[in-house]
Design a protein around this motif. Structure first.
Motif, short mmCIF file in Angstrom:
data_model
loop_
_atom_site.label_atom_id
_atom_site.label_comp_id
_atom_site.label_asym_id
_atom_site.label_seq_id
_atom_site.Cartn_x
_atom_site.Cartn_y
_atom_site.Cartn_z
N ILE A 142 0.80 -1.22 0.50
CA ILE A 142 0.00 -0.05 0.25
C ILE A 142 0.68 1.62 0.20
O ILE A 142 1.83 1.36 0.71
CB ILE A 142 -0.91 -0.25 1.23
N ASP A 143 0.16 2.32 -1.04
CA ASP A 143 0.91 3.47 -0.41
C ASP A 143 -0.09 4.79 -1.11
O ASP A 143 -1.06 4.79 -1.42
CB ASP A 143 2.08 3.54 -1.12
N CYS A 144 0.44 5.84 -0.18
CA CYS A 144 -0.99 6.48 -0.14
C CYS A 144 -0.32 8.39 -0.14
O CYS A 144 0.33 8.48 0.51
CB CYS A 144 -1.49 6.84 2.26
N VAL A 151 -3.74 4.00 -2.70
CA VAL A 151 -3.10 2.39 -3.04
C VAL A 151 -2.45 1.93 -3.58
O VAL A 151 -1.78 0.89 -2.34
CB VAL A 151 -2.57 3.44 -4.91
N ILE A 152 -3.29 0.32 -3.55
CA ILE A 152 -2.87 -0.99 -3.19
C ILE A 152 -3.16 -1.71 -4.06
O ILE A 152 -3.42 -1.51 -4.99
CB ILE A 152 -4.30 -1.44 -1.82
N VAL A 153 -1.64 -2.85 -4.22
CA VAL A 153 -1.66 -3.61 -4.77
C VAL A 153 -1.43 -4.53 -4.46
O VAL A 153 -1.37 -4.81 -3.46
CB VAL A 153 -0.24 -3.51 -5.76
N ASP A 154 -1.93 -6.45 -5.02
CA ASP A 154 -2.11 -7.51 -5.24
C ASP A 154 -1.60 -8.68 -5.49
O ASP A 154 -1.25 -8.41 -7.30
CB ASP A 154 -3.51 -7.89 -5.07
N SER A 183 5.44 -4.72 -4.36
CA SER A 183 5.25 -3.46 -3.87
C SER A 183 4.65 -2.45 -5.03
O SER A 183 4.87 -2.82 -5.90
CB SER A 183 7.26 -3.57 -4.02
N VAL A 184 4.16 -0.74 -4.88
CA VAL A 184 4.02 -0.02 -4.85
C VAL A 184 4.28 1.56 -4.94
O VAL A 184 4.84 1.07 -3.60
CB VAL A 184 2.38 0.48 -5.46
N SER A 185 4.56 2.01 -5.57
CA SER A 185 5.12 3.49 -4.76
C SER A 185 4.46 4.26 -6.11
O SER A 185 4.43 4.47 -7.35
CB SER A 185 6.38 4.36 -5.04
N CYS A 186 3.49 6.10 -5.79
CA CYS A 186 2.65 6.44 -5.88
C CYS A 186 3.93 7.85 -5.45
O CYS A 186 2.81 9.08 -4.74
CB CYS A 186 1.78 6.62 -5.47
N PRO A 187 4.43 8.59 -6.80
CA PRO A 187 4.19 9.76 -6.13
C PRO A 187 4.02 11.11 -6.23
O PRO A 187 4.13 12.15 -5.90
CB PRO A 187 6.22 10.30 -7.56
N SER A 188 2.29 10.87 -7.00
CA SER A 188 1.50 12.01 -7.17
C SER A 188 0.10 11.34 -7.24
O SER A 188 0.02 10.18 -7.38
CB SER A 188 1.88 12.32 -8.35
N ALA A 194 4.63 0.18 -10.25
CA ALA A 194 4.65 -1.42 -9.35
C ALA A 194 4.92 -2.07 -9.22
O ALA A 194 5.65 -2.21 -11.11
CB ALA A 194 2.67 -1.80 -9.36
N VAL A 195 5.95 -3.08 -9.21
CA VAL A 195 6.71 -3.94 -9.55
C VAL A 195 6.22 -5.44 -9.57
O VAL A 195 5.83 -5.19 -8.04
CB VAL A 195 8.68 -3.66 -9.25
N GLY A 196 7.17 -6.59 -9.77
CA GLY A 196 6.00 -7.81 -9.68
C GLY A 196 7.16 -9.37 -10.54
O GLY A 196 7.70 -8.48 -10.92
N GLY A 197 6.52 -9.99 -10.43
CA GLY A 197 6.60 -10.86 -10.97
C GLY A 197 5.98 -11.72 -11.60
O GLY A 197 4.65 -11.10 -11.20
#
Length: 208
Positions: A142-144, A151-154, A183-188, A194-197
């Protein structure tokens, strides 16, 4: 936060190739079920001598950070003055997987069952709010970007836009069906990465 859609996602594989990918039509947003009454009873702080399996940390300012334990506890700390961490349970019985603190008075934790736990790190026992946001798809991070937009990713490639103030999700969208988002990062408020595999056989990133 304004709607993120429609948009075109740029998908990059581990091999370095890239191609525009247009996601399917957005699924209907279902209101989150606010779990009233799930306020944990006051519990004694957990000493740092107890294994806590730390899973995340968020620092809303240079002198204020909050650590999260997989066992549902959180602990405030000052990075300039390291000391013994004293954990307070905010999600008893839950397994925390992520944490974000958009301000010094607001933190939002995510657990493996898809529950979102909002609390004031200065008074976590008295300020816990819990709502269901992303159940059944193995939420991972999660990133706020603000106190009203997270924002939540799964693991199923979905992103969920969640408002901690109302306890409701406002967007639910599968940004990439082939990636386990880790994982996720939201600069704005209008961009996240988001990254993953997963099915592509390597590391991947997706920006939306």
């Amino acid at each position: 936060r304004s709607t993120l859609f429609p948009y075109t996602t740029l998908f990059r594989s581990a091999a370095g190739t890239s191609a525009p990918w247009q996601p399917p039509a957005a699924s209907q947003v279902k209101p989150a079920k606010v779990m009233a009454g799930k306020i944990p009873a006051a519990q004694p702080p957990v000493s740092a001598k107890t294994p806590n399996n730390l899973v995340g940390i968020a620092c809303p300012s240079a002198g204020s950070c909050v650590a999260a334990s997989a066992f549902g506890g959180v602990a405030a700390l000052n990075p300039a003055e390291p000391g013994t961490l004293e954990f307070t349970s905010v999600d008893p019985g839950g397994q925390l997987v992520g944490l974000s603190c958009p301000s010094t008075s607001e933190c939002v934790a995510l657990d493996l069952a898809g529950h979102v736990v909002s609390f004031n790190p200065a008074q976590p026992r008295q300020s816990v709010r819990v709502a269901a946001a992303d159940g059944g798809r193995e939420p991972t991070a999660i990133d706020c970007v603000s106190t009203s937009s997270c924002v939540i990713v799964d693991g199923s490639g979905y992103e969920v836009v969640y408002d901690p103030q109302t306890g409701q999700d406002t967007q639910r969208y599968q940004v990439d069906p082939w990636i386990y988002l880790a994982s996720v990062s939201c600069p704005s408020a209008t961009q996240c990465t988001a990254v993953g595999g997963g099915g592509n056989g390597g590391s991947s990133q997706v920006t939306f």
